[in-house]
Design a protein around this motif. Structure first.
Motif, mmCIF file in Angstrom:
data_model
loop_
_atom_site.group_PDB
_atom_site.id
_atom_site.type_symbol
_atom_site.label_atom_id
_atom_site.label_comp_id
_atom_site.label_asym_id
_atom_site.label_seq_id
_atom_site.Cartn_x
_atom_site.Cartn_y
_atom_site.Cartn_z
ATOM 1 N N ALA A 281 26.379 -32.984 -61.136
ATOM 2 C CA ALA A 281 26.479 -34.099 -60.186
ATOM 3 C C ALA A 281 27.906 -34.617 -60.151
ATOM 4 N N TYR A 282 28.314 -35.089 -58.980
ATOM 5 C CA TYR A 282 29.673 -35.597 -58.835
ATOM 6 C C TYR A 282 29.677 -36.685 -57.766
ATOM 7 N N MET A 283 30.397 -37.771 -58.046
ATOM 8 C CA MET A 283 30.450 -38.864 -57.075
ATOM 9 C C MET A 283 31.893 -39.108 -56.653
ATOM 10 N N MET A 284 32.103 -39.201 -55.359
ATOM 11 C CA MET A 284 33.438 -39.518 -54.843
ATOM 12 C C MET A 284 33.359 -40.834 -54.076
ATOM 13 N N LEU A 285 34.013 -41.873 -54.618
ATOM 14 C CA LEU A 285 34.058 -43.155 -53.921
ATOM 15 C C LEU A 285 35.313 -43.190 -53.043
ATOM 16 N N ASN A 286 35.471 -44.246 -52.275
ATOM 17 C CA ASN A 286 36.622 -44.366 -51.359
ATOM 18 C C ASN A 286 36.751 -43.131 -50.464
ATOM 19 N N THR A 287 35.638 -42.524 -50.135
ATOM 20 C CA THR A 287 35.643 -41.307 -49.320
ATOM 21 C C THR A 287 34.865 -41.589 -48.038
ATOM 22 N N TYR A 288 35.594 -41.637 -46.944
ATOM 23 C CA TYR A 288 34.992 -42.052 -45.675
ATOM 24 C C TYR A 288 34.580 -40.830 -44.862
ATOM 25 N N VAL A 289 33.304 -40.716 -44.578
ATOM 26 C CA VAL A 289 32.818 -39.591 -43.769
ATOM 27 C C VAL A 289 33.024 -39.932 -42.300
ATOM 28 N N THR A 290 33.680 -39.012 -41.586
ATOM 29 C CA THR A 290 34.004 -39.296 -40.183
ATOM 30 C C THR A 290 33.009 -38.650 -39.220
ATOM 31 N N GLY A 291 32.231 -37.693 -39.693
ATOM 32 C CA GLY A 291 31.241 -37.075 -38.804
ATOM 33 C C GLY A 291 30.594 -35.883 -39.475
ATOM 34 N N LEU A 292 29.543 -35.375 -38.842
ATOM 35 C CA LEU A 292 28.838 -34.223 -39.406
ATOM 36 C C LEU A 292 29.431 -32.931 -38.853
ATOM 37 N N VAL A 293 29.235 -31.843 -39.587
ATOM 38 C CA VAL A 293 29.702 -30.524 -39.141
ATOM 39 C C VAL A 293 28.469 -29.669 -38.878
ATOM 40 N N THR A 294 28.454 -28.993 -37.745
ATOM 41 C CA THR A 294 27.303 -28.136 -37.422
ATOM 42 C C THR A 294 27.763 -26.690 -37.239
ATOM 43 N N ASN A 295 26.826 -25.758 -37.363
ATOM 44 C CA ASN A 295 27.162 -24.354 -37.072
ATOM 45 C C ASN A 295 26.797 -24.031 -35.621
ATOM 46 N N ASP A 296 26.930 -22.780 -35.253
ATOM 47 C CA ASP A 296 26.713 -22.414 -33.849
ATOM 48 C C ASP A 296 25.279 -22.656 -33.394
ATOM 49 N N GLU A 297 24.346 -22.664 -34.352
ATOM 50 C CA GLU A 297 22.928 -22.902 -33.985
ATOM 51 C C GLU A 297 22.600 -24.396 -33.931
ATOM 52 N N GLY A 298 23.586 -25.229 -34.212
ATOM 53 C CA GLY A 298 23.338 -26.678 -34.166
ATOM 54 C C GLY A 298 22.815 -27.237 -35.473
ATOM 55 N N ALA A 299 22.741 -26.394 -36.517
ATOM 56 C CA ALA A 299 22.278 -26.906 -37.817
ATOM 57 C C ALA A 299 23.435 -27.621 -38.511
ATOM 58 N N VAL A 300 23.112 -28.662 -39.244
ATOM 59 C CA VAL A 300 24.148 -29.403 -39.976
ATOM 60 C C VAL A 300 24.509 -28.619 -41.235
ATOM 61 N N ILE A 301 25.820 -28.411 -41.438
ATOM 62 C CA ILE A 301 26.255 -27.654 -42.622
ATOM 63 C C ILE A 301 27.216 -28.467 -43.484
ATOM 64 N N GLY A 302 27.342 -29.741 -43.197
ATOM 65 C CA GLY A 302 28.202 -30.586 -44.020
ATOM 66 C C GLY A 302 28.791 -31.721 -43.217
ATOM 67 N N ALA A 303 29.916 -32.234 -43.711
ATOM 68 C CA ALA A 303 30.521 -33.399 -43.058
ATOM 69 C C ALA A 303 32.030 -33.356 -43.207
ATOM 70 N N LYS A 304 32.697 -34.040 -42.292
ATOM 71 C CA LYS A 304 34.151 -34.206 -42.406
ATOM 72 C C LYS A 304 34.401 -35.542 -43.093
ATOM 73 N N ALA A 305 35.403 -35.553 -43.953
ATOM 74 C CA ALA A 305 35.645 -36.788 -44.698
ATOM 75 C C ALA A 305 37.128 -37.035 -44.884
ATOM 76 N N ARG A 306 37.454 -38.314 -45.053
ATOM 77 C CA ARG A 306 38.824 -38.710 -45.383
ATOM 78 C C ARG A 306 38.816 -39.223 -46.814
ATOM 79 N N LEU A 307 39.604 -38.568 -47.669
ATOM 80 C CA LEU A 307 39.632 -38.957 -49.076
ATOM 81 C C LEU A 307 40.463 -40.225 -49.273
#
Ligand code: FAD
Length: 600
Positions: A281-307
């Motif tokens: 497990a790992y926690m990152m504070l002060n990390t602002y997520v700016t949006g989700l990332v999807t693949n070509d099928e529209g499935a969510v595969i993660g997020a974009k973040a500003r550290l």
């Protein structure tokens, strides 16, 4: 040839991991101050609402002054820590001083900042103990902590991120009620419960047809084992006696209270998660997520973040859980969906970002127009999160901008109060009274978190009059003119109320504290609703999967917590403990669903 997008993302992720390896965390010990050269040193630490910056003056081998230079802590609550901790550090010549009770995070933030100021060189590497997360949890409030802790227990590699400088979100300031059916605590107290009874309560209190029956039934079914899990983690539930709730009573005692508030839940969930920090497990504070990332099928595969250092990165995981909470800290969204005028007790980090991300993916939002309003907020500052409280049921009349009453003021329950402030034109309610109308010894004005600190009447009302938030007059007519109420309508309203007092026929059925508004001075105070939880959200399945407008599951993304929408689960009413229930029940469930899907 460039790598396919998936590979490129993984490579970005690897670079990001290397970057993480370089992240440093300052050790928590101060070198002997005697060895520190004279000078003024600056450092930062994580408070409740953000970074706290301090300066530490060292002279002749001694700490001679500690100053808090910048902070965004909550006024009132944090003041004692800001005042006492610097002085205590100078007194003790050490940062190992006692925290100030009631201001734990602020105290810890100042202490950490002082340690960092004096100890900038001694650092250790903090690394993510795995290469690739199985689950990305966005938001480290109670829902994020529940999701992450359960996922870690199940052996998933968990990455949890939060834009705030500390974990806990709303639960750091919340009262500690929690809802659960068929729990160990009920059995200990000899209380029989049944998921069908819990579901029946949602129908009775929240209104059948207002909620999503699939998740309402699931909540009723699995909430007990979720509460038992929290109990197993060592949560302090005080006397452990279940009760009927602080709103309209439940049909069975199925509310529980964390001792000292919802921090009790945060403490035990974080302690559980922390056990896995060296393994999975790992926690990152002060990390602002700016949006989700999807693949070509529209499935969510993660997020974009500003550290924290401003670096933009992409965090990839097979499963992403949105635990970003409601939007009660976002005045713009509250104005958009619910109230023209509104105040809030929620932390500033409750920005409601998750709604926009899921809407962008085609998830319709439901019940957004419903939000529980609390009565009697006085907008005493420019910041909608810092305000005063009028104790609405103390005998005063509730008058709208048309000069009319709206309810039986002294007989109103939580639902009537909420509806009155929610439905008043412009969400403005004037509380109108003379001294003799008020219930003897009742609190009139208060301030501080939850209106906990009683204010002296005369100086407080004078301060409100100066701010244009209260008015005092010798006659009913003069009061109407000062407040800018329609004079004739207001006079007719008061005449009807006074007639009701004389003849026992109050137009709204008021029977308690029926004292005529006859002898001045008369007062009016401007109040608006305040909120502490929002109630709508995207549609989801009982497996915490988010649905699109065709009712199909959006792959790769799940949700838990306030974003699920209290009204979507229990209908359009306040149901005690449902806020924390939605964090615990759906956080635990999301983790279990994802673990099963990933074969863990
Ligand atoms: C004063 C008060 C009293 C309350 N009392 C009760 C009660 O007695 N009983 C009850 O059941 N409920 C109560 N509630 C409601 C309950 O506390 C909340 O519904 C619950 O804690 C919400 O938890 P959450 O994890 O879903 O969201 P939050 O606690 O809001 O946490 C969301 C987290 O997501 C983070 N985040 C948001 N956007 C981003 C982003 N873009 N990038 C990274 N991180 C992000 C935030 O920083 C935050 O830490 C109360 C609330 C308040 C404010």
């Amino acid at each position: 040839m460039s790598a396919p997008p998936e590979k490129r993302r993984i490579s970005i992720m690897r670079k990001f991991l290397s970057l993480l390896l370089a992240l440093v965390m300052v050790l928590c010990c101060i070198p002997a101050v005697a060895e520190t050269a004279d000078g003024v040193y600056e450092g930062t630490g994580a408070g409740l609402n953000g970074q706290i910056k301090v300066s530490v003056t060292v002279s002749g081998g001694k700490i001679t002054e500690v100053k808090v230079l910048e902070h965004s802590e909550t006024a009132g609550i944090s003041d004692p820590a800001i005042e006492k901790i610097p002085a205590a550090i100078v007194e003790a010549q050490s940062a190992d001083v006692d925290i100030v009770s009631g201001a734990t995070f602020t105290s810890k933030g100042i202490i950490e900042a002082v340690k960092n100021a004096l100890n900038p060189d001694e650092a250790k590497e903090a690394t993510m103990p795995f290469e690739q997360p199985d689950i990305l949890v966005i938001g480290a409030g109670m829902a994020g902590l529940a999701t992450a802790a359960r996922a870690a227990e199940l052996g998933l590699n968990v990455l949890v991120v939060d834009q705030a400088a500390t974990y806990g979100g709303s639960a750091n300031v919340a009262g500690g009620t929690l809802l659960g059916t068929c729990t160990r605590m009920q059995k200990e107290a000899g209380i029989e419960d049944d998921p069908d009874l819990c579901f029946a309560d949602f129908v009775r209190l929240g209104g059948a047809g207002n909620f999503n029956e699939e998740i309402a039934r699931e909540f009723a079914e699995i909430s007990g084992e979720a509460v038992d899990w929290l109990d197993d983690l060592g949560t302090d539930f005080g006397d452990r006696v279940p009760y009927f709730g602080v709103y309209q009573p439940l049909n069975v005692a199925r509310n529980y209270s964390g001792k000292g508030g919802a921090r009790a839940f945060v403490v035990s969930l974080y302690a559980e998660l922390e056990k896995y920090f060296s393994t999975n497990a790992y926690m990152m504070l002060n990390t602002y997520v700016t949006g989700l990332v999807t693949n070509d099928e529209g499935a969510v595969i993660g997020a974009k973040a500003r550290l924290a250092d401003g670096t933009e990165t992409t965090l990839l995981a097979p499963a992403t859980v949105i635990c970003t909470g409601g939007y009660a800290g976002n005045e713009e969204l509250l104005n958009k969906y619910n109230f023209e005028n509104v105040l809030s007790t929620s932390p500033a980090c409750v920005t409601g970002d998750g709604y926009a991300w899921l809407e962008e993916l085609g998830a319709p939002l439901t019940n957004m127009d419903f939000c529980t309003a609390y009565a009697g907020g006085i907008p005493t500052s420019d910041d909608f999160r810092f305000f005063g409280y009028f104790n609405a049921t103390n005998g005063a009349l509730w008058i709208n901008t048309n000069g009319e009453r709206m309810a039986d003021e002294t007989g109103a329950d939580s639902h009537v109060k909420s509806e009155t402030w929610a439905n008043a034109p412009h969400n403005i309610v004037y509380t109108v009274f003379s001294s003799e109308m008020l219930i003897p010894d009742a609190k009139v004005f208060s301030t501080g978190a939850w209106g906990s600190v009683k204010e002296e009447f005369d100086p407080y009302v004078e301060s409100l009059i100066e701010k244009g938030l209260a008015w005092k007059a010798d006659t009913i007519e003069e009061l109407a003119e000062k407040v800018d109420l329609p004079v004739d309508a207001f006079k007719a309203t008061i005449a009807a109320y006074n007639d009701g007092c004389a003849n026992g026929n109050d137009p709204f059925g008021r029977t308690k504290q029926e004292v005529a508004m006859a002898n001045g001075p008369f007062y009016a105070v401007k109040t608006v609703p305040y909120v502490m939880i929002t109630c709508g959200g995207p549609m989801m399945t009982k497996n915490c999967e988010v649905l699109n407008s065709d009712g199909l599951v959006i792959e790769g993304v799940y949700m838990a917590g306030e974003i699920v929408g209290m009204a979507n689960v229990g209908g359009r009413n306040s149901i005690g403990g449902m806020g924390h229930g939605n964090c615990l029940v759906w956080g635990k469930k999301a983790a279990e669903v994802i673990a099963a899907k990933l074969g863990k």
